[in-house]
Design an enzyme around this catalytic site. Structure first.
Site, PDB file in Angstrom:
ATOM      1  N   GLU A  65      49.415  40.720  47.027  1.00  0.00           N
ATOM      2  CA  GLU A  65      48.242  41.246  46.294  1.00  0.00           C
ATOM      3  C   GLU A  65      47.470  42.221  47.185  1.00  0.00           C
ATOM      4  OE1 GLU A  65      47.647  40.904  43.086  1.00  0.00           O
ATOM      5  OE2 GLU A  65      49.454  39.693  42.996  1.00  0.00           O
ATOM      6  N   TRP A  68      49.165  45.273  46.694  1.00  0.00           N
ATOM      7  CA  TRP A  68      48.769  46.086  45.526  1.00  0.00           C
ATOM      8  C   TRP A  68      47.568  46.949  45.874  1.00  0.00           C
ATOM      9  CZ3 TRP A  68      51.053  47.469  41.126  1.00  0.00           C
ATOM     10  CH2 TRP A  68      52.141  46.717  40.697  1.00  0.00           C
ATOM     11  N   TRP A  76      43.548  58.963  21.705  1.00  0.00           N
ATOM     12  CA  TRP A  76      42.482  57.966  21.916  1.00  0.00           C
ATOM     13  C   TRP A  76      41.400  58.136  20.863  1.00  0.00           C
ATOM     14  CZ3 TRP A  76      44.114  54.545  25.243  1.00  0.00           C
ATOM     15  CH2 TRP A  76      44.902  54.923  26.329  1.00  0.00           C
ATOM     16  N   ASN A  81      40.951  38.379  37.823  1.00  0.00           N
ATOM     17  CA  ASN A  81      41.984  39.396  37.590  1.00  0.00           C
ATOM     18  C   ASN A  81      42.697  39.220  36.252  1.00  0.00           C
ATOM     19  OD1 ASN A  81      43.740  41.634  38.458  1.00  0.00           O
ATOM     20  ND2 ASN A  81      45.320  40.037  38.433  1.00  0.00           N
ATOM     21  N   TRP A 116      41.016  54.729  28.627  1.00  0.00           N
ATOM     22  CA  TRP A 116      40.900  53.847  29.795  1.00  0.00           C
ATOM     23  C   TRP A 116      39.825  54.339  30.755  1.00  0.00           C
ATOM     24  CZ3 TRP A 116      41.886  56.173  34.505  1.00  0.00           C
ATOM     25  CH2 TRP A 116      42.649  57.345  34.479  1.00  0.00           C
ATOM     26  N   TRP A 166      43.376  50.368  36.085  1.00  0.00           N
ATOM     27  CA  TRP A 166      43.164  50.789  34.695  1.00  0.00           C
ATOM     28  C   TRP A 166      44.369  51.562  34.177  1.00  0.00           C
ATOM     29  CZ3 TRP A 166      40.295  49.348  30.759  1.00  0.00           C
ATOM     30  CH2 TRP A 166      39.186  48.544  31.013  1.00  0.00           C
TER      31      TRP A 166
END
Ligand code: FAD
Length: 477
Positions: A278, A281, A309, A344, A362, A385
């Protein structure tokens, strides 16, 4: 004795602070400063919840420096103006700082380097708040990574990060220190005191608390991290993200504490491996931001530029305020507003709901997170995102649309999380807690729930919304 100006940034700590330690090792006296610049970052100036954190982190760092006989000099204004002025006022012959990876910061650093070295000032830039230099990590073909697994494998094959440096026991401060603003002059704390109240109760934004959180996590939680990290009602994750963002703990400290924990355990630890991945990430987000500076605004996958969108202020507001009629989504958004943080798993659920059920861009979700998260981080927020929206590198496929009811039933089985944050549903039985819209009238009545009055009706028909989203995606495939 020469004086070095130490420019504190997202490294608000004494331990493992290379610029400070190296200046002292070189026999320099120091002036330590923090510059609050809300102009240079443009639309990415620090958001509301982060400002609350910053206030307390600065107070903590200042207190630590005062214990060693100095202080933190605070100045507001553009970096490009304030830093050369501070160098002059400190009579410094050098400026030391840790590197930043946000695109606008790279330009600032380059310009400062050019201007100050032209004036004979030594400028030393140290590695930033990540484990590996993102520009050194390349695929066999010499290109930047776009997929996480090979990226992280490559990181693990690198020379491990250097062991963290201890906090200097004594610091030689320059005898003449420039004047400083007071942190209160900057009005970083929210004007709505009830907003800050819950954050105050949730967090201790100090360097010491960062170490305690990590220690407790390694002692109590890391072994069960693989399972517990998906359960928002449990404290199954380290909650280090705001400390990591502001550098009150360095990723190298987290890395070494975790690997030492595994070594003492004398056996592999799946929980620790996942935990480090993690942190991986986080590294990957920075790698993406440095290779694709438009990451905060533009989709990584170009075809998403044409995505149809639908901006809708009313729906966006319902999402922001936790009034969508989908309990796990509302719980997450209310947790975020109250504490400045969201689990998360729930970030993924609320994100998917915004972009795939409501078809809201987003970027609008990222902007709200930016303002309300205490851990708002340009790399992690933008990459995450884009991952949720399906337009990022190594992203969740667009057609994987989270069903918030099933997600709630799976990851908040006992309903503790929803009951905590959506108390008006607390008396509903677990069977209906995540789907009150389908609950029989007598069940709603005995739980004192009136849909549309005490709790909103669902903002959308999910089945129809899902089809609309898939049709929209088909247009850009
Ligand atoms: P742990 O599970 O204990 O993980 C340890 C550390 O690893 C975290 O503190 C964080 O630094 C890093 N990390 C974990 N997961 C991720 C991830 N997916 N991407 C990048 N780093 C990760 N994280 C931020 O730090 N800032 C953000 O602005 C941010 N925005 C997000 C937006 C969305 C839509 C989503 C889905 C995720 C976002 N994340 C962000 C990632 C993640 O949700 C948080 O890092 C995590 O919840 C922090 O809790 P923790 O410290 O207990 O994490």
């Amino acid at each position: 004795m020469p004086t070095t100006l130490i420019w504190y940034r997202q490294d608000l700590r004494l331990c493992d602070h290379r610029p400070l330690t190296r200046a002292l090792e070189a026999g320099h006296e120091v002036v330590c400063c923090y510059v609050y610049d809300q102009h240079t970052p443009g639309r990415h100036r620090i958001g509301g919840a982060s400002r609350w954190w910053l206030h307390h982190a600065l107070v903590d760092l200042d207190a630590q420096l005062r214990q060693r006989g100095g202080r933190l000099i605070l100045r507001a204004g553009r970096y490009a103006d304030v830093l050369p002025t501070l160098v002059k006022e400190s009579d410094a012959s050098a400026l030391y700082f840790s590197r930043h990876y946000e695109p606008f910061m790279a330009d600032v650093e380059t310009q400062l380097h050019a201007d100050l070295t032209a004036d004979g000032i030594t400028v030393r830039r140290f590695a930033g708040n990540i484990l590996f230099d993102p520009n050194q990590l390349r695929t066999k073909g010499g290109t930047p990574f776009k997929v996480f697994t090979p990226f992280w494998r490559n990181c693990l094959a690198q020379t491990p990060p250097s062991p963290p440096l201890a906090a200097p026991e004594t610091i030689r401060f320059a005898s003449s220190q420039p004047t400083s603003d007071s942190v209160d002059d900057w009005a970083l704390l929210p004007t709505q005191p009830n907003w800050a109240g819950e954050m105050q109760a949730t967090w201790t934004p100090t360097e010491e608390a960062a170490h305690q959180s990590l220690e407790q996590f390694l002692e109590n939680d890391v072994e069960r991290y693989n399972d517990a990290r998906n359960l928002p009602s449990k404290k199954g994750t380290s909650r280090l993200s705001p400390y990591l963002h502001y550098g009150q703990i360095s990723p190298a400290q987290v890395w070494h504490a975790t690997t030492t924990h595994v070594a003492h355990r004398r056996g592999p630890s799946k929980g620790a491996d996942t935990y480090l991945s993690e942190i991986g990430w986080r590294e990957f987000s920075y790698h993406l931001l440095t290779q694709f500076p438009e990451l905060p605004t533009k989709p990584f996958r170009e075809n998403f530029e044409r995505f149809p969108w639908k901006k809708n202020a009313k729906r966006l507001r319902a999402w922001q305020t936790g009034q969508t009629g989908f309990p796990i989504v509302d719980a997450g958004m209310r947790e975020l507003w109250a504490t400045g943080w969201m689990h998360n798993r729930v970030r993924m659920i609320v994100g998917s709901f915004l972009v795939k059920d409501l078809l809201i861009p987003w970027q609008q979700g990222a902007a709200w997170f930016w303002d309300t998260l205490v851990d708002a981080d340009l790399a992690a927020n933008s990459a995450s995102w884009q991952w949720v929206a399906g337009c990022g590198a190594d992203a969740a496929p667009y057609f994987r649309i989270f069903n918030p009811i099933l997600q709630g039933e799976k990851f908040d089985k006992d309903g503790d999380y929803v009951r905590r944050w959506v108390p008006e549903l607390a008396d509903l039985p677990n069977k209906w807690l995540h789907n009150p819209a389908e609950a029989p009238a007598n069940v709603l009545a005995s739980a004192n729930v009136t849909l549309g009055k005490t709790y909103p009706k669902p903002l959308i028909d999910r089945k129809a919304a899902r089809q609309i989203a898939l049709d929209a995606f088909a247009q850009i495939k």
